[in-house]
Design a protein around this motif. Structure first.
Motif, PDB file in Angstrom:
ATOM      1  N   ALA A  22      14.449   9.846   8.302  1.00 27.47           N
ATOM      2  CA  ALA A  22      13.759  10.996   8.898  1.00 27.47           C
ATOM      3  C   ALA A  22      12.667  11.520   7.963  1.00 27.47           C
ATOM      4  O   ALA A  22      11.560  11.845   8.418  1.00 27.47           O
ATOM      5  CB  ALA A  22      14.759  12.099   9.217  1.00 27.47           C
ATOM      6  N   ASP A  23      12.964  11.584   6.663  1.00 32.06           N
ATOM      7  CA  ASP A  23      11.945  12.010   5.697  1.00 32.06           C
ATOM      8  C   ASP A  23      10.773  11.041   5.679  1.00 32.06           C
ATOM      9  O   ASP A  23       9.611  11.445   5.627  1.00 32.06           O
ATOM     10  CB  ASP A  23      12.543  12.126   4.288  1.00 32.06           C
ATOM     11  CG  ASP A  23      13.398  13.363   4.108  1.00 32.06           C
ATOM     12  OD1 ASP A  23      13.302  14.295   4.928  1.00 32.06           O
ATOM     13  OD2 ASP A  23      14.168  13.403   3.120  1.00 32.06           O
ATOM     14  N   TYR A  24      11.076   9.744   5.733  1.00 30.60           N
ATOM     15  CA  TYR A  24      10.026   8.731   5.746  1.00 30.60           C
ATOM     16  C   TYR A  24       9.150   8.894   6.984  1.00 30.60           C
ATOM     17  O   TYR A  24       7.921   8.895   6.894  1.00 30.60           O
ATOM     18  CB  TYR A  24      10.650   7.332   5.709  1.00 30.60           C
ATOM     19  CG  TYR A  24       9.620   6.225   5.702  1.00 30.60           C
ATOM     20  CD1 TYR A  24       9.048   5.792   4.511  1.00 30.60           C
ATOM     21  CD2 TYR A  24       9.213   5.614   6.881  1.00 30.60           C
ATOM     22  CE1 TYR A  24       8.099   4.783   4.504  1.00 30.60           C
ATOM     23  CE2 TYR A  24       8.274   4.612   6.890  1.00 30.60           C
ATOM     24  CZ  TYR A  24       7.719   4.198   5.695  1.00 30.60           C
ATOM     25  OH  TYR A  24       6.762   3.203   5.706  1.00 30.60           O
ATOM     26  N   GLU A  25       9.781   9.040   8.145  1.00 35.49           N
ATOM     27  CA  GLU A  25       9.033   9.180   9.393  1.00 35.49           C
ATOM     28  C   GLU A  25       8.237  10.479   9.441  1.00 35.49           C
ATOM     29  O   GLU A  25       7.215  10.562  10.117  1.00 35.49           O
ATOM     30  CB  GLU A  25       9.971   9.086  10.590  1.00 35.49           C
ATOM     31  CG  GLU A  25      10.494   7.679  10.805  1.00 35.49           C
ATOM     32  CD  GLU A  25      11.432   7.562  11.979  1.00 35.49           C
ATOM     33  OE1 GLU A  25      12.228   8.511  12.209  1.00 35.49           O
ATOM     34  OE2 GLU A  25      11.369   6.533  12.670  1.00 35.49           O
ATOM     35  N   ALA A  26       8.692  11.496   8.695  1.00 38.67           N
ATOM     36  CA  ALA A  26       7.970  12.769   8.644  1.00 38.67           C
ATOM     37  C   ALA A  26       6.759  12.694   7.707  1.00 38.67           C
ATOM     38  O   ALA A  26       5.985  13.647   7.623  1.00 38.67           O
ATOM     39  CB  ALA A  26       8.903  13.882   8.194  1.00 38.67           C
ATOM     40  N   GLY A  27       6.620  11.561   6.998  1.00 38.11           N
ATOM     41  CA  GLY A  27       5.450  11.387   6.154  1.00 38.11           C
ATOM     42  C   GLY A  27       5.659  11.669   4.678  1.00 38.11           C
ATOM     43  O   GLY A  27       4.699  11.660   3.906  1.00 38.11           O
ATOM     44  N   ARG A  31       7.625   7.653  -3.157  1.00 34.83           N
ATOM     45  CA  ARG A  31       8.117   8.028  -4.491  1.00 34.83           C
ATOM     46  C   ARG A  31       8.966   9.293  -4.440  1.00 34.83           C
ATOM     47  O   ARG A  31       9.960   9.409  -5.140  1.00 34.83           O
ATOM     48  CB  ARG A  31       6.953   8.206  -5.456  1.00 34.83           C
ATOM     49  CG  ARG A  31       6.324   6.894  -5.821  1.00 34.83           C
ATOM     50  CD  ARG A  31       5.240   7.046  -6.836  1.00 34.83           C
ATOM     51  NE  ARG A  31       4.631   5.744  -7.070  1.00 34.83           N
ATOM     52  CZ  ARG A  31       3.670   5.527  -7.906  1.00 34.83           C
ATOM     53  NH1 ARG A  31       3.173   6.512  -8.610  1.00 34.83           N
ATOM     54  NH2 ARG A  31       3.177   4.313  -8.056  1.00 34.83           N
ATOM     55  N   ALA A  32       8.580  10.233  -3.608  1.00 35.22           N
ATOM     56  CA  ALA A  32       9.357  11.471  -3.478  1.00 35.22           C
ATOM     57  C   ALA A  32      10.714  11.185  -2.829  1.00 35.22           C
ATOM     58  O   ALA A  32      11.738  11.756  -3.224  1.00 35.22           O
ATOM     59  CB  ALA A  32       8.584  12.500  -2.663  1.00 35.22           C
ATOM     60  N   ILE A  33      10.724  10.297  -1.844  1.00 36.89           N
ATOM     61  CA  ILE A  33      11.983   9.929  -1.194  1.00 36.89           C
ATOM     62  C   ILE A  33      12.898   9.238  -2.204  1.00 36.89           C
ATOM     63  O   ILE A  33      14.094   9.523  -2.274  1.00 36.89           O
ATOM     64  CB  ILE A  33      11.727   9.011   0.019  1.00 36.89           C
ATOM     65  CG1 ILE A  33      10.958   9.773   1.109  1.00 36.89           C
ATOM     66  CG2 ILE A  33      13.033   8.448   0.573  1.00 36.89           C
ATOM     67  CD1 ILE A  33      10.465   8.896   2.244  1.00 36.89           C
ATOM     68  N   ARG A  56       5.069   2.624   7.808  1.00 33.23           N
ATOM     69  CA  ARG A  56       3.733   3.211   7.840  1.00 33.23           C
ATOM     70  C   ARG A  56       2.737   2.218   7.269  1.00 33.23           C
ATOM     71  O   ARG A  56       3.072   1.398   6.421  1.00 33.23           O
ATOM     72  CB  ARG A  56       3.680   4.485   6.994  1.00 33.23           C
ATOM     73  CG  ARG A  56       4.594   5.571   7.456  1.00 33.23           C
ATOM     74  CD  ARG A  56       4.368   6.855   6.692  1.00 33.23           C
ATOM     75  NE  ARG A  56       4.634   6.725   5.269  1.00 33.23           N
ATOM     76  CZ  ARG A  56       5.543   7.431   4.598  1.00 33.23           C
ATOM     77  NH1 ARG A  56       6.278   8.310   5.228  1.00 33.23           N
ATOM     78  NH2 ARG A  56       5.726   7.267   3.318  1.00 33.23           N
ATOM     79  N   THR A  57       1.506   2.333   7.704  1.00 33.99           N
ATOM     80  CA  THR A  57       0.436   1.529   7.128  1.00 33.99           C
ATOM     81  C   THR A  57      -0.044   2.235   5.870  1.00 33.99           C
ATOM     82  O   THR A  57      -0.440   3.403   5.931  1.00 33.99           O
ATOM     83  CB  THR A  57      -0.733   1.392   8.125  1.00 33.99           C
ATOM     84  OG1 THR A  57      -0.226   0.842   9.331  1.00 33.99           O
ATOM     85  CG2 THR A  57      -1.811   0.502   7.572  1.00 33.99           C
ATOM     86  N   PRO A  58       0.021   1.546   4.723  1.00 36.60           N
ATOM     87  CA  PRO A  58      -0.404   2.207   3.492  1.00 36.60           C
ATOM     88  C   PRO A  58      -1.912   2.390   3.431  1.00 36.60           C
ATOM     89  O   PRO A  58      -2.662   1.675   4.100  1.00 36.60           O
ATOM     90  CB  PRO A  58       0.079   1.253   2.396  1.00 36.60           C
ATOM     91  CG  PRO A  58       0.128  -0.081   3.051  1.00 36.60           C
ATOM     92  CD  PRO A  58       0.461   0.183   4.490  1.00 36.60           C
TER      93      PRO A  58
END
Length: 115
Positions: A22-27, A31-33, A56-58
């Motif tokens: 969910a954190d990843y999908e929220a953007g 590194r923070a994750i 996500r596309t980097p």
């Protein structure tokens, strides 16, 4: 002879894996994750894909590259532009070059008249 210390694996409970995705999908930046959940940043794409989510596309899209290049040409540093877009400064450097801009030499910023 120095031993290679074994690094312990971090096992995430299903609820924590779901929160990570969910954190990843929220953007949230990878590194923070990684810091938040105590996992290696290379593990995150694996967990996201296993959860059925897409990666996500980097980097920057076309509009982002143009805007980043314009901000850099306007006098901001690569690092300052990177912070605005939440990307690495090498991503901004690549964007400036792709847009036909020149990278300034390191050191002092050029003086802008009228200041």
């Amino acid at each position: 002879m120095a031993k290679n210390p074994a690094k312990s694996q971090t096992r995430l409970a299903p609820e924590r894996r779901a929160a990570l995705v969910a954190d990843y999908e929220a953007g949230m930046p990878v590194r923070a994750i990684a810091a938040k959940y105590g996992v290696h940043r290379g593990t995150i794409p694996t967990l996201v894909l296993r959860a059925g989510a897409s990666l996500r596309t980097p980097g920057l899209d076309d509009a982002g590259r143009a805007r980043a290049s314009a901000l850099y040409a306007g006098g901001l540093t690569l690092q300052e532009v990177a912070e605005r877009f939440d990307v690495d400064d090498t991503t901004v450097r690549s964007a400036v070059i792709e847009e036909g801009g020149d990278i300034r030499p390191r050191g002092r910023r050029p003086q802008v008249s009228g200041r």
